[in-house]
Scaffold this active site. Structure first.
Site, PDB file in Angstrom:
ATOM      1  N   ASN A 238      -7.803  -2.208  13.896  1.00  0.00           N
ATOM      2  CA  ASN A 238      -9.217  -2.480  13.587  1.00  0.00           C
ATOM      3  C   ASN A 238      -9.376  -3.752  12.746  1.00  0.00           C
ATOM      4  O   ASN A 238     -10.436  -3.997  12.189  1.00  0.00           O
ATOM      5  CB  ASN A 238      -9.843  -1.281  12.859  1.00  0.00           C
ATOM      6  CG  ASN A 238      -9.154  -0.987  11.531  1.00  0.00           C
ATOM      7  OD1 ASN A 238      -8.202  -1.672  11.168  1.00  0.00           O
ATOM      8  ND2 ASN A 238      -9.646   0.006  10.810  1.00  0.00           N
TER       9      ASN A 238
ATOM     10  N   HIS B 124      -7.544  -4.479  10.000  1.00  0.00           N
ATOM     11  CA  HIS B 124      -7.226  -4.368   8.573  1.00  0.00           C
ATOM     12  C   HIS B 124      -5.951  -5.111   8.194  1.00  0.00           C
ATOM     13  O   HIS B 124      -5.064  -5.316   9.023  1.00  0.00           O
ATOM     14  CB  HIS B 124      -7.213  -2.905   8.086  1.00  0.00           C
ATOM     15  CG  HIS B 124      -6.058  -2.056   8.504  1.00  0.00           C
ATOM     16  ND1 HIS B 124      -6.180  -0.709   8.786  1.00  0.00           N
ATOM     17  CD2 HIS B 124      -4.743  -2.334   8.654  1.00  0.00           C
ATOM     18  CE1 HIS B 124      -4.996  -0.211   9.078  1.00  0.00           C
ATOM     19  NE2 HIS B 124      -4.121  -1.180   9.019  1.00  0.00           N
TER      20      HIS B 124
ATOM     21  N   GLU C  54      -9.840  -1.722   4.990  1.00  0.00           N
ATOM     22  CA  GLU C  54     -10.529  -1.407   6.229  1.00  0.00           C
ATOM     23  C   GLU C  54     -11.734  -2.337   6.428  1.00  0.00           C
ATOM     24  O   GLU C  54     -12.189  -2.984   5.462  1.00  0.00           O
ATOM     25  CB  GLU C  54     -10.992   0.056   6.198  1.00  0.00           C
ATOM     26  CG  GLU C  54      -9.849   1.073   6.068  1.00  0.00           C
ATOM     27  CD  GLU C  54      -9.033   1.258   7.356  1.00  0.00           C
ATOM     28  OE1 GLU C  54      -8.805   0.269   8.086  1.00  0.00           O
ATOM     29  OE2 GLU C  54      -8.608   2.395   7.613  1.00  0.00           O
TER      30      GLU C  54
ATOM     31  N   ASP D 281       0.811  -1.223   0.000  1.00  0.00           N
ATOM     32  CA  ASP D 281       0.000   0.000   0.000  1.00  0.00           C
ATOM     33  C   ASP D 281       0.841   1.267   0.000  1.00  0.00           C
ATOM     34  O   ASP D 281       2.052   1.222   0.246  1.00  0.00           O
ATOM     35  CB  ASP D 281      -0.966  -0.012   1.202  1.00  0.00           C
ATOM     36  CG  ASP D 281      -0.321  -0.512   2.484  1.00  0.00           C
ATOM     37  OD1 ASP D 281       0.906  -0.465   2.589  1.00  0.00           O
ATOM     38  OD2 ASP D 281      -1.067  -0.957   3.381  1.00  0.00           O
TER      39      ASP D 281
HETATM   40  C1  GLP Z   1      -0.633   0.059   8.565  1.00  0.00           C
HETATM   41  C2  GLP Z   1      -0.321  -0.550   7.189  1.00  0.00           C
HETATM   42  C3  GLP Z   1      -0.421  -2.017   7.218  1.00  0.00           C
HETATM   43  C4  GLP Z   1       0.183  -2.479   8.522  1.00  0.00           C
HETATM   44  C5  GLP Z   1      -0.744  -2.131   9.639  1.00  0.00           C
HETATM   45  C6  GLP Z   1      -0.180  -2.350  11.020  1.00  0.00           C
HETATM   46  O1  GLP Z   1      -1.428   1.162   8.531  1.00  0.00           O
HETATM   47  N1  GLP Z   1      -1.052  -0.052   6.103  1.00  0.00           N
HETATM   48  O2  GLP Z   1       0.194  -2.588   6.082  1.00  0.00           O
HETATM   49  O3  GLP Z   1       0.378  -3.852   8.487  1.00  0.00           O
HETATM   50  O4  GLP Z   1      -1.250  -0.826   9.482  1.00  0.00           O
HETATM   51  O5  GLP Z   1       0.777  -1.392  11.327  1.00  0.00           O
HETATM   52  P1  GLP Z   1       1.836  -1.558  12.482  1.00  0.00           P
HETATM   53  O6  GLP Z   1       2.716  -2.682  12.076  1.00  0.00           O
HETATM   54  O7  GLP Z   1       2.597  -0.243  12.510  1.00  0.00           O
HETATM   55  O8  GLP Z   1       1.098  -1.823  13.732  1.00  0.00           O
END
Ligand code: GLP
Length: 244
Positions: free
Chosen positions: A136, A138, A143, A67
């Site tokens: 959440n 995702h 989302e 992403d």
């Molecule tokens: C982010 C990214 C995801 C990631 C997730 C968890 O916003 N878009 O690809 O896996 O949320 O993030 P983190 O590893 O910082 O907790």
């Protein structure tokens, strides 16, 4: 689905690196799917170490990231392209032209998303897709409510995700509202999924995603439907599994 519980974050990162090393030993031209966020940083550190030690080479690899924020240029310090360069690509022997991160500045996003999917297909598909878990539920930026057959597209972020990711920006107001993300259907086509989750703050979401039937309410729950998914947790993230 295989669930591995590690003692701590370092162990989780080593275990994820082992999985990638195994693939690249068997298939030096493997196609890797990377995630941004804090979770895979330990894995990246370990891959850099193993690359420097000559244990693993990325020379023939291709990589696809999940992403990117719409509106951020690759040189913007908050972009995932910048993050990947800083935390992985500039330290390993991967050919930069073989690293793909969605373009947040594409002028025709629909055409661009189709092009991104075509690049994945023409590379032969993703061998291992690394995933993190949003608070959440995702995966990538899909989302809650995202269709299980969704494809790469522009998605509006939930307020919760904006607040979660505000820590990387000066304030929540600066977090872009829109992102370009691989779809859940796209992710599910990867040959292997590797979901990494650490920390007590994600324990409840881990439980929901792994112990309730797959539902679009919790996007990561879809991985229960994948034929080759491994979930690697630290002890804290796994702390509610098996409990009422
Ligand atoms: C982010 C990214 C995801 C990631 C997730 C968890 O916003 N878009 O690809 O896996 O949320 O993030 P983190 O590893 O910082 O907790």
């Amino acid at each position: 689905m295989k669930v591995t519980v590690c003692g701590d974050y370092d162990e989780l990162s080593l275990s994820a690196a082992d999985t990638i090393e195994d693939l690249l030993r068997k298939k030096p031209a493997g196609v890797l799917g990377f995630a941004g966020g804090s979770t895979p940083v330990g894995l990246f550190r370990e891959l850099i170490k193993r690359n420097e030690a000559g244990r693993v080479s990325f020379k023939k690899c291709k990589s696809f990231n999940l992403d990117e924020y719409v509106g951020l240029s690759p040189g913007n310090k908050q972009s995932y392209r910048y993050f990947m360069e800083k935390n992985l690509f500039s330290h390993i022997d991967i050919d930069k032209s073989n690293t793909f991160v969605p373009d947040g500045l594409a002028s025709d996003m629909d055409a661009y998303c189709r092009w991104y999917e075509r690049q994945i297909r023409e590379a032969g598909g993703i061998d291992i897709q690394v995933l993190g878990l949003g608070s959440n539920g995702h995966i990538a930026f899909n989302e809650p409510g995202s269709a299980f057959d969704s494809r790469t597209r522009v998605q509006k972020l939930d307020d919760r995700t904006i607040n979660d990711n505000a820590r990387f920006f000066d304030s929540a107001d600066e977090v872009p509202e829109f992102v370009v993300t691989m779809g859940i259907g796209t992710i599910m086509e990867a040959k292997k999924l590797l979901l990494l989750v650490n920390g007590p703050q994600k324990a409840l979401m881990v439980k929901k995603c792994l112990e309730t039937p797959p539902s679009e309410k919790y996007p990561a729950s879809v991985i229960q439907n994948h034929p080759d998914a491994t979930v690697i947790l630290d002890r804290d993230a796994a702390s509610l599994l098996g409990k009422k």
